[in-house]
Design an enzyme around this catalytic site. Structure first.
Site, mmCIF file in Angstrom:
data_model
loop_
_atom_site.group_PDB
_atom_site.id
_atom_site.type_symbol
_atom_site.label_atom_id
_atom_site.label_comp_id
_atom_site.label_asym_id
_atom_site.label_seq_id
_atom_site.Cartn_x
_atom_site.Cartn_y
_atom_site.Cartn_z
ATOM 1 N N TYR A 1 10.591 26.371 39.113
ATOM 2 C CA TYR A 1 11.995 25.986 39.390
ATOM 3 C C TYR A 1 12.540 27.451 39.832
ATOM 4 O O TYR A 1 13.072 27.712 40.731
ATOM 5 C CB TYR A 1 12.737 25.571 38.179
ATOM 6 N N SER B 1 19.933 31.436 39.804
ATOM 7 C CA SER B 1 19.968 31.432 38.682
ATOM 8 C C SER B 1 19.553 32.526 37.741
ATOM 9 O O SER B 1 18.509 33.326 38.419
ATOM 10 C CB SER B 1 18.904 30.224 38.332
ATOM 11 N N LYS C 1 14.179 29.543 43.408
ATOM 12 C CA LYS C 1 15.425 30.515 43.271
ATOM 13 C C LYS C 1 15.097 31.977 43.873
ATOM 14 O O LYS C 1 15.749 32.429 44.881
ATOM 15 C CB LYS C 1 15.959 30.532 41.930
#
Ligand code: UDP
Length: 230
Positions: free
Chosen positions: A38, A14, A42
């Site tokens: 989050y 991302s 990644k």
């Protein structure tokens, strides 16, 4: 995977790994940072992939850094259907348009952007899917190693521009309520697309008009997503 002789991997990373970029457009060489849990998942998985490749160069790995995927399949049969209150902008806008929520809260209108709202690089899910096909093709290149590519359009769009585009596509008014900045949000994030164009021979074809058109088609046909009215 290694035990079954599969050493090819495409990982969905991302743009969040760029953290709060000091400048735009973001190239793949920019410094990386985790600014939320989050993003940390990644970033850590990217690092694990780089380590796997270092420890066994037979692995061929492509890390795809998605910018902001939106839209839906043009058939209107497949789309995004978040549980609970959507965190992302477009699923929220969609739920306002179909009458499930009264208004969109705009997080911050005092950014140094054209209209004060946050700027992102929205990419149609069809273009994103094509980017994966291009990545799979690239894996047949014996010299690939562990490579990273941005999947974005290279264009920045503000929250208010996106809302206006969705209103146009849907014919629905999206009431908005201005609020403060959301903690952790970056001001402006958009991709440099040069590396993907050059090495994957891929570039995004669709703009925000098509993204909003296809998202509205899905939403209007399936106002409650895959479920029934709450
Ligand atoms: N945003 C907003 N209201 C919402 C959700 C998002 O104003 O209900 C803004 C957010 O501040 C950001 C942009 O819309 O500027 C895109 O947010 P999203 O969460 O979709 O993507 P991300 O911030 O992870 O790039």
């Amino acid at each position: 995977m290694a035990a079954y002789g599969c050493k090819n991997l495409v990982f969905s990373s991302s743009a969040t790994v760029y953290g709060w970029p000091k400048e735009v457009s973001c190239t793949e060489e920019f410094p990386l940072a985790a600014v939320n849990p989050y993003g940390r998942t990644k970033l850590f998985i990217e690092e694990i992939c780089r380590d796997i490749h270092r420890s066994d160069p037979e692995w061929k790995i492509i890390l795809l850094r998605y910018f902001n995927p939106v839209g839906a399949h043009p058939s209107g049969h497949i789309g995004e259907d978040p549980r609970d209150i959507p965190n992302n902008l477009m699923p929220f806008v969609q739920q306002v348009a179909v009458g499930r929520r009264p208004a969109l809260t705009v997080f911050g209108n005092d950014y140094s952007t054209k209209d004060g709202t946050g700027v992102r690089d929205y990419i149609h899910v069809l273009d994103l899917a094509d980017g994966h096909i291009a990545a799979l093709r690239k894996l047949s290149d014996p010299n690939i190693g562990c490579e990273v590519y941005n999947l974005g359009t290279g264009k920045g769009t503000s929250v208010l521009e996106m809302v206006a585009a969705f209103e146009k596509a849907s014919g629905k008014k999206i009431p908005i309520v201005m609020a403060g900045r959301r903690p952790g949000d970056a001001e402006i994030v958009y991709a440099s697309t040069e590396k993907a164009e050059r090495e994957l021979n891929w570039r995004a074809k669709y703009g925000i008009e098509e993204m909003c058109r296809d998202q509205w088609n899905w939403a209007s046909k399936n106002p409650y997503g895959y479920g029934s009215p709450e």
